[in-house]
Design a protein around this motif. Sequence first.
Motif, short mmCIF file in Angstrom:
data_model
loop_
_atom_site.label_atom_id
_atom_site.label_comp_id
_atom_site.label_asym_id
_atom_site.label_seq_id
_atom_site.Cartn_x
_atom_site.Cartn_y
_atom_site.Cartn_z
N LEU A 175 29.50 4.84 58.79
CA LEU A 175 28.84 3.95 57.84
C LEU A 175 29.46 4.11 56.45
CD1 LEU A 175 26.66 1.84 57.25
CD2 LEU A 175 25.10 3.74 56.76
N ALA A 176 29.80 5.33 56.07
CA ALA A 176 30.43 5.57 54.76
C ALA A 176 31.76 4.82 54.66
CB ALA A 176 30.64 7.07 54.54
N LEU A 177 32.51 4.76 55.75
CA LEU A 177 33.76 4.00 55.75
C LEU A 177 33.51 2.52 55.47
CD1 LEU A 177 35.60 5.63 58.78
CD2 LEU A 177 36.20 5.86 56.36
N VAL A 178 32.48 1.97 56.12
CA VAL A 178 32.11 0.58 55.90
C VAL A 178 31.71 0.38 54.44
CG1 VAL A 178 30.46 -1.25 56.48
CG2 VAL A 178 31.45 0.18 58.30
N LEU A 179 30.86 1.25 53.93
CA LEU A 179 30.36 1.11 52.57
C LEU A 179 31.48 1.28 51.53
CD1 LEU A 179 27.01 3.05 52.99
CD2 LEU A 179 27.34 0.55 52.88
N ASN A 180 32.39 2.19 51.80
CA ASN A 180 33.52 2.38 50.88
C ASN A 180 34.39 1.13 50.83
OD1 ASN A 180 32.80 4.94 50.06
ND2 ASN A 180 34.03 5.95 51.62
N GLY A 181 34.55 0.46 51.95
CA GLY A 181 35.33 -0.77 51.97
C GLY A 181 34.61 -1.93 51.30
N LEU A 182 33.31 -1.86 51.26
CA LEU A 182 32.49 -2.92 50.69
C LEU A 182 32.37 -2.81 49.17
CD1 LEU A 182 30.61 -5.26 51.51
CD2 LEU A 182 28.79 -3.58 51.79
N ARG A 183 32.31 -1.59 48.70
CA ARG A 183 32.05 -1.35 47.27
C ARG A 183 33.20 -1.85 46.40
NH1 ARG A 183 28.44 3.24 45.05
NH2 ARG A 183 28.01 2.18 43.13
N ARG A 184 32.83 -2.51 45.36
CA ARG A 184 33.83 -3.03 44.41
C ARG A 184 34.24 -1.90 43.47
NH1 ARG A 184 33.26 -8.76 41.53
NH2 ARG A 184 35.44 -9.25 41.84
#
Length: 185
Positions: A175-184
């Motif tokens: 999930l952290a990988l997904v969120l890191n890719g999402l965060r501007r």
Amino acid sequence: MAERPRRADARRNYDELVEQARIVFAESGVDASLDEIARRAGVASGTLYRHFPTRIDLVEVVLAGQIEELVALGRRLLVADDEFEALVTWLRATMVHGLTYRGLSAAMLSSALDRDTATVARWHAELFEVGSELLARAARAGVVDPDVPAADVLKLVSAVSAAAQEAPDDAERLLALVLNGLRRR
């Protein structure tokens, strides 16, 4: 013909069966023993089958409650001060739901051919709506990339839940990988 109101003891039995099913499904998946659910609820198996003639009837009620909780959480988070943390909280809850109730959504989808598919479609629409609103709010705040489609984010979180079924300890890292890719940045 209107359904007769349930007696208080029948209502208590129903509620306890749903609560115990929620717990047992979380522990063992949706293929868990219905007799075990009845035993934990303190009722005979016949009482379970009187309320829920098929396994999928019970699964549907449990899943409906979980979907309602996720939607309600998302709506409460729409007014949180930190838009990114609100989105993260909801996505994490969605992922945990997918991990905890392994097989539950799949059981509902596989039974949809024989049942009212409008219910499953409504659940997906409600989850998509609140997830989209949380993502759009975070995009307006400038904390996530505004070009990321909500459908992609929700698919990724679902994929994390599916991928972590065999290794639940991997869920947060994925999930952290997904969120890191999402965060501007």
